[in-house]
Design a protein around this motif. Sequence first.
Motif, PDB file in Angstrom:
ATOM      1  N   ALA A  15     -63.443 -26.777 -58.403  1.00  0.00           N
ATOM      2  CA  ALA A  15     -63.851 -27.607 -57.207  1.00  0.00           C
ATOM      3  C   ALA A  15     -63.227 -29.104 -57.570  1.00  0.00           C
ATOM      4  CB  ALA A  15     -65.402 -27.539 -56.953  1.00  0.00           C
ATOM      5  N   PRO A  16     -63.703 -29.672 -58.683  1.00  0.00           N
ATOM      6  CA  PRO A  16     -63.015 -31.093 -58.893  1.00  0.00           C
ATOM      7  C   PRO A  16     -61.478 -30.972 -59.091  1.00  0.00           C
ATOM      8  CG  PRO A  16     -64.397 -30.265 -60.817  1.00  0.00           C
ATOM      9  CD  PRO A  16     -64.754 -29.298 -59.591  1.00  0.00           C
ATOM     10  N   LEU A  18     -59.301 -29.070 -57.341  1.00  0.00           N
ATOM     11  CA  LEU A  18     -58.916 -28.973 -56.171  1.00  0.00           C
ATOM     12  C   LEU A  18     -58.933 -30.375 -55.305  1.00  0.00           C
ATOM     13  CD1 LEU A  18     -57.585 -27.548 -53.659  1.00  0.00           C
ATOM     14  CD2 LEU A  18     -60.202 -26.895 -53.079  1.00  0.00           C
ATOM     15  N   GLN A  19     -59.977 -31.212 -55.636  1.00  0.00           N
ATOM     16  CA  GLN A  19     -60.355 -32.338 -54.967  1.00  0.00           C
ATOM     17  C   GLN A  19     -59.209 -33.363 -55.702  1.00  0.00           C
ATOM     18  OE1 GLN A  19     -64.232 -34.060 -55.658  1.00  0.00           O
ATOM     19  NE2 GLN A  19     -63.623 -36.119 -54.874  1.00  0.00           N
ATOM     20  N   PHE A  20     -59.036 -33.250 -57.095  1.00  0.00           N
ATOM     21  CA  PHE A  20     -57.865 -34.264 -57.689  1.00  0.00           C
ATOM     22  C   PHE A  20     -56.622 -33.828 -57.041  1.00  0.00           C
ATOM     23  CE2 PHE A  20     -54.729 -33.973 -60.962  1.00  0.00           C
ATOM     24  CZ  PHE A  20     -54.726 -35.080 -61.373  1.00  0.00           C
ATOM     25  N   GLU A  21     -56.238 -32.415 -57.064  1.00  0.00           N
ATOM     26  CA  GLU A  21     -54.958 -32.235 -56.368  1.00  0.00           C
ATOM     27  C   GLU A  21     -54.701 -32.911 -54.842  1.00  0.00           C
ATOM     28  OE1 GLU A  21     -52.383 -31.177 -58.134  1.00  0.00           O
ATOM     29  OE2 GLU A  21     -53.205 -30.538 -59.877  1.00  0.00           O
ATOM     30  N   LEU A  22     -55.751 -32.391 -54.047  1.00  0.00           N
ATOM     31  CA  LEU A  22     -55.732 -32.747 -52.746  1.00  0.00           C
ATOM     32  C   LEU A  22     -55.564 -34.353 -52.506  1.00  0.00           C
ATOM     33  CD1 LEU A  22     -58.387 -30.539 -51.039  1.00  0.00           C
ATOM     34  CD2 LEU A  22     -55.758 -30.468 -50.585  1.00  0.00           C
ATOM     35  N   GLU A  23     -56.402 -35.195 -53.330  1.00  0.00           N
ATOM     36  CA  GLU A  23     -56.322 -36.647 -53.172  1.00  0.00           C
ATOM     37  C   GLU A  23     -55.119 -37.179 -53.575  1.00  0.00           C
ATOM     38  OE1 GLU A  23     -59.640 -37.814 -55.560  1.00  0.00           O
ATOM     39  OE2 GLU A  23     -61.163 -37.272 -53.882  1.00  0.00           O
ATOM     40  N   TYR A  40     -53.774 -24.843 -52.425  1.00  0.00           N
ATOM     41  CA  TYR A  40     -54.649 -25.789 -51.996  1.00  0.00           C
ATOM     42  C   TYR A  40     -55.786 -25.167 -51.429  1.00  0.00           C
ATOM     43  CZ  TYR A  40     -50.939 -29.292 -53.477  1.00  0.00           C
ATOM     44  OH  TYR A  40     -49.989 -29.905 -54.181  1.00  0.00           O
ATOM     45  N   ARG A  72     -65.035 -37.526 -63.599  1.00  0.00           N
ATOM     46  CA  ARG A  72     -64.047 -37.206 -62.529  1.00  0.00           C
ATOM     47  C   ARG A  72     -62.806 -36.944 -62.918  1.00  0.00           C
ATOM     48  NH1 ARG A  72     -60.237 -40.442 -58.835  1.00  0.00           N
ATOM     49  NH2 ARG A  72     -60.341 -42.046 -60.318  1.00  0.00           N
TER      50      ARG A  72
END
Length: 172
Positions: A15-16, A18-23, A40, A72
């Motif tokens: 989950a973190p 995916l957030q890192f890659e999307l951001e 993604y 993070r």
Amino acid sequence: MNDTLIRTLQLEDAAPLLQFELENRTWFEQHIAPRAQEFYTPQGVRRHIEQYLDGYAAGSWHPCVMLDGQGRIVGRANLKDIDRHAASAEVGYRIASDQAGKGLATRALRHLIALADQRWQLSCLLAYVTDDNLASARVLDKCGFVQGEHQAGMEIIAGALRGGYRFVRLCP
């Protein structure tokens, strides 16, 4: 930066990650080839981690994440295509856009160099950098990599075929 932890990637990072890659997707795609769209998603990132951990178990990858003081994900660093017979591997890293210029790429690369030497007993590390990624070229130079000849058509970034350089570091 001193409170940044670098450790081996884990399934619990899905989950973190995916957030890192999307951001940071737009930032990364300015410098390196884009990932497939199916990456993604929660399932795509989980598959990605499972593949990397399978490679780690087989001795062909060493995937790492970088965590800030709050836990993070702020970067990734990998040894890939580890070849124990040739005692070589390729290095790669990606740092969050809001962390660029803070020395994290240098820290990540130094971590990979130490892993290559101490964990994997490698004597040669490779890296590939496109012409316009001057920051990565500076990090590689600072960490003892030597720039090789120019390679035309090395990677497609933002829809354009770009050239770049292969860098080599011989480990003591």
